[in-house]
Design a protein around this motif. Structure first.
Motif, PDB file in Angstrom:
ATOM      1  N   TYR A  40       0.830  -1.199   0.000  1.00  0.00           N
ATOM      2  CA  TYR A  40       0.000   0.000   0.000  1.00  0.00           C
ATOM      3  C   TYR A  40       0.872   1.259   0.000  1.00  0.00           C
ATOM      4  O   TYR A  40       0.594   2.223  -0.728  1.00  0.00           O
ATOM      5  CB  TYR A  40      -0.917  -0.028   1.229  1.00  0.00           C
ATOM      6  CG  TYR A  40      -2.021   0.995   1.194  1.00  0.00           C
ATOM      7  CD1 TYR A  40      -3.043   0.906   0.252  1.00  0.00           C
ATOM      8  CD2 TYR A  40      -2.048   2.051   2.105  1.00  0.00           C
ATOM      9  CE1 TYR A  40      -4.067   1.837   0.219  1.00  0.00           C
ATOM     10  CE2 TYR A  40      -3.069   2.988   2.079  1.00  0.00           C
ATOM     11  CZ  TYR A  40      -4.075   2.876   1.130  1.00  0.00           C
ATOM     12  OH  TYR A  40      -5.069   3.809   1.095  1.00  0.00           O
ATOM     13  N   SER A  94     -11.608  -1.505   3.973  1.00  0.00           N
ATOM     14  CA  SER A  94     -11.082  -2.152   2.773  1.00  0.00           C
ATOM     15  C   SER A  94      -9.844  -1.397   2.286  1.00  0.00           C
ATOM     16  O   SER A  94      -9.795  -0.168   2.328  1.00  0.00           O
ATOM     17  CB  SER A  94     -12.156  -2.159   1.679  1.00  0.00           C
ATOM     18  OG  SER A  94     -11.602  -2.480   0.427  1.00  0.00           O
ATOM     19  N   THR A  96      -8.792  -1.503  -0.876  1.00  0.00           N
ATOM     20  CA  THR A  96      -9.084  -1.000  -2.221  1.00  0.00           C
ATOM     21  C   THR A  96     -10.115   0.115  -2.206  1.00  0.00           C
ATOM     22  O   THR A  96     -10.001   1.098  -2.949  1.00  0.00           O
ATOM     23  CB  THR A  96      -9.575  -2.149  -3.114  1.00  0.00           C
ATOM     24  OG1 THR A  96      -8.618  -3.207  -3.084  1.00  0.00           O
ATOM     25  CG2 THR A  96      -9.771  -1.677  -4.543  1.00  0.00           C
ATOM     26  N   ALA A 292     -11.073  -8.810  -4.451  1.00  0.00           N
ATOM     27  CA  ALA A 292     -10.134  -8.623  -3.345  1.00  0.00           C
ATOM     28  C   ALA A 292      -8.847  -9.395  -3.583  1.00  0.00           C
ATOM     29  O   ALA A 292      -7.748  -8.914  -3.284  1.00  0.00           O
ATOM     30  CB  ALA A 292     -10.786  -9.054  -2.034  1.00  0.00           C
ATOM     31  N   ASP A 297      -6.577  -7.092  -1.446  1.00  0.00           N
ATOM     32  CA  ASP A 297      -7.377  -6.530  -0.357  1.00  0.00           C
ATOM     33  C   ASP A 297      -7.596  -7.612   0.709  1.00  0.00           C
ATOM     34  O   ASP A 297      -8.613  -8.309   0.737  1.00  0.00           O
ATOM     35  CB  ASP A 297      -8.722  -6.032  -0.897  1.00  0.00           C
ATOM     36  CG  ASP A 297      -9.388  -5.046   0.053  1.00  0.00           C
ATOM     37  OD1 ASP A 297      -9.052  -5.068   1.254  1.00  0.00           O
ATOM     38  OD2 ASP A 297     -10.239  -4.256  -0.403  1.00  0.00           O
TER      39      ASP A 297
END
Length: 333
Positions: A40, A94, A96, A292, A297
């Protein structure tokens, strides 16, 4: 064994299964070499063209670890995980679709998955057992052989081949149903509900056909064996009709293993959700899991797997509790 002791033992096993399942769900992603926080941060750094300083990255990492429950040692994370999941049913946001909560995403998709797979699983079980009962009770008849052949033909076909064949036949060659179904959003109206039913018929049909063959074969084998039992012979000698012997003697005893199979299949509906919803673009939990998995995710995957564990364990508990109502031999132990 008393009723209270029987129920307490089953509930204890249920809680143990949940505890083990949740613990494995917690540990598996943490044993993986990839760290979602690093990925991330890498995405943010890429969008910022490398403008983040070292101090900013450290501060961002600390904030993300706090936000996603990755702060502290493994034991601290585990206690925080149990507190969030068990007490508050909170899987965090989440990755995403930040800041959308994972619980909200799953609960929005859950009715679609349950509505499709529960209904189709029950229909396949009901129809398959009815056909299998007739084929097993009248197993010496030629018509029973034909019914058995239907089950033999359907059972070994892999689901994805069956689904693709149904799509080609009923959506492409004979365009009865849409090739790319669309499901309305927003408040449900009678018109939207009709569209949902119409677009759900094709995936439901493939699920019914997939489970239909196995139910025919299993019920036929059980019915054939039960027909030879002494109490069925005694009922025939008493003058009971074929219908009475088939429904009251054969079916009531042959259905017991089938009820267990139904409970297990209802608990594992999420196994079929992934492939079904991918092929038919059905907006359920399976489609969320695919998205996901492709985007990394992890929180959404944790939440979906946890829901699946709870569903399987709950189905087992329910069948354990209602089984004595169906089988008097357990009640009198």
């Amino acid at each position: 064994m008393g009723v209270i002791q029987y129920v307490a033992k089953r509930v204890g096993l249920y809680l143990a299964v949940l505890f083990i399942g949740l613990t494995i769900t917690f540990l598996l992603p943490r044993l993986m070499p990839a760290n979602p926080i690093d990925g991330y941060i890498g995405q943010i750094q890429s969008r910022a063209s490398g403008a983040l300083t070292g101090d900013a990255i450290i501060q961002l990492r600390a904030s993300l670890e706090e936000l996603y429950g990755l702060k502290g040692d493994i034991f601290t994370q585990y206690l925080a995980y149990l507190n969030r999941v068990v007490l508050h049913f909170d899987f965090g946001p989440s990755f995403t679709y930040y800041p959308q909560p994972v619980s909200q995403m799953i609960f929005n998709a859950l009715p679609w998955t349950l509505g499709l797979l529960l209904v189709s699983t029950f229909i396949a079980w009901l129809l398959g057992n009815m056909v299998g009962l007739v084929a097993g009770y009248f197993h010496t008849k030629k018509a029973a052989t034909i019914l058995e052949v239907v089950g033999i033909l359907l059972y070994p076909i892999p689901y994805y081949i069956l689904a693709v064949s149904v799509i080609l036949l009923l959506a492409y060659i004979f365009p009865i149903f849409p090739l790319s179904p669309t499901f309305p959003v927003g408040q449900m109206t009678p018109q939207k509900f009709g569209m949902v039913i119409y677009n759900s018929i094709l995936p439901a049909l493939t699920l019914v056909l997939a489970g239909f063959g196995w139910n025919i074969l299993s019920m036929k084998a059980l019915a054939v064996a039960t027909t030879e039992e002494p109490y069925v012979t005694y009922a025939r000698l008493k003058g009971a009709s074929n219908w009475t012997r088939m429904t009251r003697y054969v079916f009531r005893n042959a259905m017991l293993p089938q009820v267990t199979a139904l409970a297990l299949s209802l608990g594992t509906v999420f196994n079929g959700a992934l492939l079904t919803e991918m092929l038919f673009s059905f907006p359920g939990v399976g489609l969320i899991m695919r998205t996901a998995a492709s985007s990394g995710d992890y929180n959404v995957l944790y939440g979906a797997i946890t829901i699946s564990i709870i569903a399987v364990a709950t189905a087992g508990l329910v069948i354990d509790l209602i089984y004595p109502l169906l089988d008097p031999r357990i009640r009198h132990k």
